[in-house]
Design a protein around this motif. Structure first.
Motif, short mmCIF file in Angstrom:
data_model
loop_
_atom_site.label_atom_id
_atom_site.label_comp_id
_atom_site.label_asym_id
_atom_site.label_seq_id
_atom_site.Cartn_x
_atom_site.Cartn_y
_atom_site.Cartn_z
N LEU A 247 0.71 -1.02 0.06
CA LEU A 247 -0.28 0.42 -0.18
C LEU A 247 0.86 1.36 -0.04
CD1 LEU A 247 -3.04 -1.08 2.68
CD2 LEU A 247 -3.13 -1.23 -0.16
N TYR A 248 1.74 1.51 1.12
CA TYR A 248 3.07 2.73 0.95
C TYR A 248 3.03 2.74 -0.43
CZ TYR A 248 6.93 5.56 1.80
OH TYR A 248 7.92 6.69 2.16
N THR A 249 3.93 1.44 -0.96
CA THR A 249 4.27 1.45 -2.36
C THR A 249 3.04 2.70 -3.88
OG1 THR A 249 6.04 -0.47 -1.77
CG2 THR A 249 5.41 0.15 -4.62
N GLY A 250 2.14 1.93 -3.67
CA GLY A 250 1.34 2.69 -4.31
C GLY A 250 0.50 4.35 -3.80
N ILE A 251 0.54 4.55 -2.65
CA ILE A 251 0.63 5.70 -2.63
C ILE A 251 1.76 6.79 -2.40
CG2 ILE A 251 0.44 7.57 -0.18
CD1 ILE A 251 -0.80 5.21 1.06
N ALA A 252 2.82 5.99 -3.05
CA ALA A 252 3.65 6.78 -2.93
C ALA A 252 4.46 7.43 -4.27
CB ALA A 252 5.18 6.41 -2.21
N THR A 253 3.45 6.63 -5.16
CA THR A 253 4.26 6.46 -6.50
C THR A 253 2.77 7.42 -7.09
OG1 THR A 253 2.84 4.16 -7.08
CG2 THR A 253 5.76 4.35 -7.40
N GLY B 250 3.38 10.80 -6.30
CA GLY B 250 3.91 11.73 -7.09
C GLY B 250 5.18 11.99 -5.65
N GLY B 251 5.79 11.13 -5.04
CA GLY B 251 6.36 11.27 -3.86
C GLY B 251 5.94 12.17 -2.96
N PHE B 252 4.39 11.71 -2.39
CA PHE B 252 3.40 12.87 -1.56
C PHE B 252 3.88 14.61 -2.04
CE2 PHE B 252 5.73 9.14 0.61
CZ PHE B 252 4.83 8.70 1.23
N ARG B 253 4.03 14.36 -3.70
CA ARG B 253 4.07 16.31 -4.13
C ARG B 253 3.41 16.64 -4.83
NH1 ARG B 253 7.39 13.75 -7.79
NH2 ARG B 253 6.88 14.65 -10.37
N PHE B 254 1.70 15.46 -5.11
CA PHE B 254 0.64 16.04 -5.70
C PHE B 254 0.53 16.78 -5.35
CE2 PHE B 254 1.93 12.61 -9.46
CZ PHE B 254 2.82 13.65 -9.88
N PRO B 255 -1.29 18.00 -5.70
CA PRO B 255 -1.67 18.50 -4.69
C PRO B 255 -3.02 17.21 -4.28
CG PRO B 255 -1.69 18.87 -7.36
CD PRO B 255 -1.24 18.06 -7.05
N ARG B 256 -3.43 16.28 -4.52
CA ARG B 256 -4.37 14.99 -3.15
C ARG B 256 -3.62 14.65 -2.89
NH1 ARG B 256 -7.02 14.93 -8.59
NH2 ARG B 256 -9.21 15.86 -8.40
N THR B 257 -1.95 14.92 -1.83
CA THR B 257 -1.27 14.59 -0.31
C THR B 257 -2.37 15.30 0.71
OG1 THR B 257 0.74 14.39 -1.88
CG2 THR B 257 0.72 14.21 0.29
N THR B 258 -3.10 14.66 1.15
CA THR B 258 -3.14 15.46 1.95
C THR B 258 -2.90 15.34 4.09
OG1 THR B 258 -5.14 13.64 2.29
CG2 THR B 258 -5.68 15.57 0.69
N GLY B 259 -3.37 16.01 4.90
CA GLY B 259 -3.10 15.76 6.13
C GLY B 259 -3.43 14.13 6.04
N ASN B 260 -4.59 13.66 6.12
CA ASN B 260 -4.73 12.77 6.08
C ASN B 260 -4.47 11.34 6.02
OD1 ASN B 260 -6.83 10.61 7.10
ND2 ASN B 260 -7.26 10.26 5.20
N LEU B 261 -3.41 11.49 3.82
CA LEU B 261 -3.07 10.81 3.37
C LEU B 261 -1.47 10.69 4.42
CD1 LEU B 261 -1.90 9.24 1.00
CD2 LEU B 261 -1.30 11.16 -0.34
N HIS B 262 -1.05 11.87 4.47
CA HIS B 262 0.26 11.89 5.65
C HIS B 262 0.05 10.55 6.69
CE1 HIS B 262 3.75 13.65 3.52
NE2 HIS B 262 2.37 14.47 3.17
N ARG B 263 -0.73 11.10 7.24
CA ARG B 263 -1.93 10.18 8.65
C ARG B 263 -1.82 8.67 8.43
NH1 ARG B 263 -4.08 14.83 10.46
NH2 ARG B 263 -5.84 14.80 8.70
N ILE B 264 -1.68 8.41 7.40
CA ILE B 264 -2.62 6.43 6.46
C ILE B 264 -0.58 6.43 6.95
CG2 ILE B 264 -2.84 4.80 5.32
CD1 ILE B 264 -5.18 7.27 4.59
N ASN C 105 0.64 5.55 9.62
CA ASN C 105 0.52 4.51 10.36
C ASN C 105 1.43 2.73 9.53
OD1 ASN C 105 -1.18 2.57 11.63
ND2 ASN C 105 -2.36 2.39 10.36
N LEU C 106 1.28 3.22 7.98
CA LEU C 106 1.55 2.13 7.60
C LEU C 106 3.49 2.18 8.12
CD1 LEU C 106 0.47 2.89 4.07
CD2 LEU C 106 -0.59 1.31 5.75
N ILE C 107 3.88 2.78 8.31
CA ILE C 107 5.35 3.14 8.56
C ILE C 107 5.56 2.69 10.46
CG2 ILE C 107 7.24 4.12 9.34
CD1 ILE C 107 6.34 6.24 7.21
N ASP C 108 4.54 2.76 10.88
CA ASP C 108 4.27 2.46 12.34
C ASP C 108 4.18 0.50 12.49
OD1 ASP C 108 4.95 4.75 13.33
OD2 ASP C 108 2.52 5.45 13.83
N ILE C 109 3.53 0.13 11.29
CA ILE C 109 3.45 -1.26 11.57
C ILE C 109 4.30 -1.88 10.76
CG2 ILE C 109 2.18 -3.38 9.69
CD1 ILE C 109 -0.03 -1.08 9.74
#
Length: 340
Positions: A171-177, A180-194, A197-201
């Motif tokens: 899931l992290y792989t698809g989110i990152a790609t 655009g490496g977390f730079r596109f406009p739909r990179t929200t605060g909620n996305l970073h919280r997700i 959580n994935l990193i914590d896992i």
């Protein structure tokens, strides 16, 4: 925008409560989000003792081969295993279609099979104008990636505890790609919280970025060099474009996935807000086109109107049945009207 209601969520929970034959399908010519979402869902649902197969329409590019489950969970539809893959689809009691919303995105062969099925379909996707083949639809263009949607889908089904390290890595792989490496406009605060959580896992985010972006070979750099040397800039239209002919690809021995991301270089030039990458595909008698934009220029509509394609507002694809030269001529003529 179509979200699952409470009744549908309960129905899906009931469907998944007992072991079933399940197929999960990404679109043809998979990218990080397509493979990440399908394999992420696979790793979660297999813990519920379902018999699951990820049926990939065609060859998986080398740069994604490291994703957990790629080698032992996937079946390639086109090629030597078409009959086996067809049987899997026909026997499936539930089919998830991820990161696409129309059967034709799987290719002509697979589309033909999917159209004959009366199986229950579940669609999870973030592209515009979905078809209506799925009984259960989670379709919303406001999401940065299908992987983000799978994460939220799993939470709605109260299966979040089944997101293990393998699933989280996918899931992290698809989110990152797809962000655009977390730079596109739909990179929200909620996305970073997700993502947190994935990193914590247990996701090794640094290694994922190495696998995706620092794992190429010398020949791939030569391909990039040739593509960039072919770039043209049209400042009057705030546009750039790149071409790669079939002959150039043959000389450079281009493999599937070798040109991934090249289109984005066209937007790194100051004052350019629209770029295109034209790749000649002689075998299919088409020119494959990738479009990218920044700001308000809608490449999804541009691709739909002129080049038999579509996608997102700032990232879309298309194709042309003209020659490479004629396609470029047409492209510039359209720019003269749409970006005058």
């Amino acid at each position: 925008m179509t979200h699952l209601n409470e009744t549908q969520i309960k129905e899906l929970q009931l469907l998944l409560a007992t072991p079933k034959k399940i197929a999960i399908i990404p679109h043809r010519n998979v990218d990080g989000d397509a493979m990440g979402s399908t394999l992420g869902l696979y790793h979660i649902l297999k813990q519920l003792n379902h018999q699951i197969t990820v049926v990939v329409p065609n060859e998986i590019p080398d740069y994604l081969q490291w994703i957990p489950g790629t080698n032992d969970a996937t079946l390639i539809f086109e090629g030597a295993h078409t009959d086996k893959a067809t049987s899997v689809l026909k026997e499936a009691e539930l089919i998830f279609t991820l990161d696409f919303n129309a059967f034709h995105r799987t290719g002509e062969q697979m589309e033909t099979v999917l159209k004959t099925l009366s199986t229950t379909f579940v669609m999870i996707d973030h592209h515009e104008k979905p078809d209506t083949y799925a009984k259960y639809m989670f379709s919303d263009i406001e999401y940065s990636s299908t992987c983000q949607m799978v994460y939220e889908f799993i939470q709605k089904l109260e299966l979040g505890d089944y997101i293990n390290v393998d699933a989280a890595t996918c899931l992290y792989t698809g989110i990152a790609t797809d962000s655009g490496g977390f730079r596109f406009p739909r990179t929200t605060g909620n996305l970073h919280r997700i993502v947190a959580n994935l990193i914590d896992i247990g996701v090794n985010n640094s290694q994922i970025h190495v696998n995706l972006y620092d794992n190429g070979d010398y020949n791939k750099l030569q391909i990039l060099g040739k593509a960039l040397s072919n770039m043209k800039v049209l400042p009057e239209y705030k546009t750039s474009y790149i071409t790669l002919s079939q002959q150039e690809q043959n000389e450079l021995q281009v493999k599937k996935g070798d040109t991934e991301g090249i289109v984005n270089y066209g937007l790194t030039i100051k004052d350019i807000d629209f770029t295109a990458f034209f790749t000649e595909v002689s075998e299919e008698k088409i020119v494959k086109i990738s479009f990218r934009s920044q700001g308000d220029f809608d490449v999804n509509q541009f691709a739909r109107n002129h080049f038999n394609g579509g996608g997102h507002k700032n990232a879309a694809g298309g194709k042309s049945f003209d020659s490479l030269d004629d396609t470029i001529t047409k492209f510039i003529a359209i720019l003269a009207i749409e970006k005058k």
